[in-house]
Design an enzyme around this catalytic site. Structure first.
Site, short mmCIF file in Angstrom:
data_model
loop_
_atom_site.label_atom_id
_atom_site.label_comp_id
_atom_site.label_asym_id
_atom_site.label_seq_id
_atom_site.Cartn_x
_atom_site.Cartn_y
_atom_site.Cartn_z
N PRO A 9 0.79 -1.22 0.00
CA PRO A 9 0.00 0.00 0.00
C PRO A 9 0.83 1.28 0.00
O PRO A 9 1.84 1.39 0.69
CB PRO A 9 -0.83 -0.10 1.28
N ASN A 10 0.35 2.21 -0.79
CA ASN A 10 0.88 3.59 -0.90
C ASN A 10 2.20 3.69 -1.64
O ASN A 10 2.69 4.79 -1.90
CB ASN A 10 0.99 4.25 0.49
N ARG A 17 4.97 10.96 -2.52
CA ARG A 17 4.64 10.65 -1.13
C ARG A 17 5.86 10.89 -0.22
O ARG A 17 6.88 10.22 -0.39
CB ARG A 17 4.25 9.17 -1.06
N TYR A 22 11.00 8.91 1.53
CA TYR A 22 11.01 7.84 0.53
C TYR A 22 11.70 8.21 -0.79
O TYR A 22 11.80 7.37 -1.67
CB TYR A 22 9.57 7.38 0.24
N ASN A 73 8.10 -5.46 -0.42
CA ASN A 73 7.93 -4.30 0.45
C ASN A 73 6.44 -4.24 0.76
O ASN A 73 5.64 -3.79 -0.06
CB ASN A 73 8.41 -3.02 -0.21
N ALA A 76 2.84 -0.61 5.09
CA ALA A 76 2.34 -0.64 6.47
C ALA A 76 1.82 -2.02 6.88
O ALA A 76 1.75 -2.33 8.08
CB ALA A 76 1.26 0.41 6.67
N HIS A 79 3.62 -4.22 9.51
CA HIS A 79 3.55 -4.05 10.96
C HIS A 79 2.39 -4.77 11.62
O HIS A 79 2.35 -4.89 12.83
CB HIS A 79 3.50 -2.55 11.29
N ASP A 86 1.24 -15.25 7.25
CA ASP A 86 0.89 -16.66 7.04
C ASP A 86 1.08 -17.08 5.58
O ASP A 86 1.47 -18.22 5.30
CB ASP A 86 -0.55 -16.93 7.49
N GLU A 97 12.38 -9.36 2.71
CA GLU A 97 11.66 -8.16 3.16
C GLU A 97 12.51 -6.93 2.87
O GLU A 97 13.69 -6.88 3.24
CB GLU A 97 11.40 -8.28 4.67
N HIS A 99 12.56 -2.52 2.85
CA HIS A 99 11.96 -1.22 3.16
C HIS A 99 12.90 -0.13 2.68
O HIS A 99 14.12 -0.24 2.88
CB HIS A 99 11.74 -1.05 4.67
N SER A 101 12.97 2.94 3.86
CA SER A 101 13.45 3.66 5.05
C SER A 101 13.94 2.67 6.10
O SER A 101 13.66 1.46 6.02
CB SER A 101 12.30 4.50 5.62
N ARG A 106 12.25 4.98 13.15
CA ARG A 106 11.08 5.84 12.95
C ARG A 106 10.07 5.67 14.09
O ARG A 106 10.47 5.47 15.22
CB ARG A 106 10.47 5.54 11.57
#
Ligand code: DQA
Length: 146
Positions: A9-10, A17, A22, A73, A76, A79, A86, A97, A99, A101, A106
């Site tokens: 998302p995003n 953004r 980012y 990635n 959100a 988290h 799963d 994984e 990211h 940032s 953060r």
């Protein structure tokens, strides 16, 4: 080697953004750099972005039959999505994984990654280069010659 790159998302709004966090590059231009890097080793890359948890899960399920590894990635969802966690645990191919940032530096809620325990490893804090590093990691893990 066939690699799937999934952005959650995003991340479709990269470039506009929160550029201070980012960066200024769009997802399209980052993906073009990943493709250029992949071509050096003859690796094929597929890109997928979705703002929906279910769509990401469906894509991960599909990847178990079509890809050798995944660069994820999860935005959100990282988290709090036990459902994505799963799905990663359910598939046998390695998931890295990523990211842009450094999520440890953060907000408190970002320090928790519920997907980390089921991912092969994590790369964060290097901006767009994280995707390239993940690609190289998968190449080494999966035994690419280059
Ligand atoms: C992110 C970090 C997440 O906390 C955030 O929700 C994102 C992007 C990153 O790439 O740094 O959407 O995954």
């Amino acid at each position: 080697m066939k690699i799937l790159v999934v952005n959650g998302p995003n991340l479709n709004l990269l470039g506009e953004r929160e550029p201070n966090i980012y960066g200024n590059e769009t997802l399209g231009s980052i993906n073009a750099e990943i493709t250029a890097e992949a071509e050096k080793t003859g690796c094929s890359v597929e890109f997928f972005q979705s703002n929906s948890e279910g769509a990401i899960i469906d894509k991960l399920h599909e990847a178990r039959l079509t890809s050798d590894g995944v660069i994820l990635n999860a935005g959100a969802y990282t988290h709090y999505s036990y459902a994505i966690r799963d799905a990663i645990a359910a598939i046998k191919i390695p998931v890295i994984e990523v990211h842009l940032s450094n999520i440890d530096g953060r907000d408190e809620f970002r320090k928790i990654s519920v997907i980390a325990p089921v991912c092969r490893g994590r790369i964060m804090g290097f901006g767009k280069y994280g995707y390239i590093l993940a690609l190289k990691s998968l190449g080494m893990l999966l035994g690419d010659k280059n």
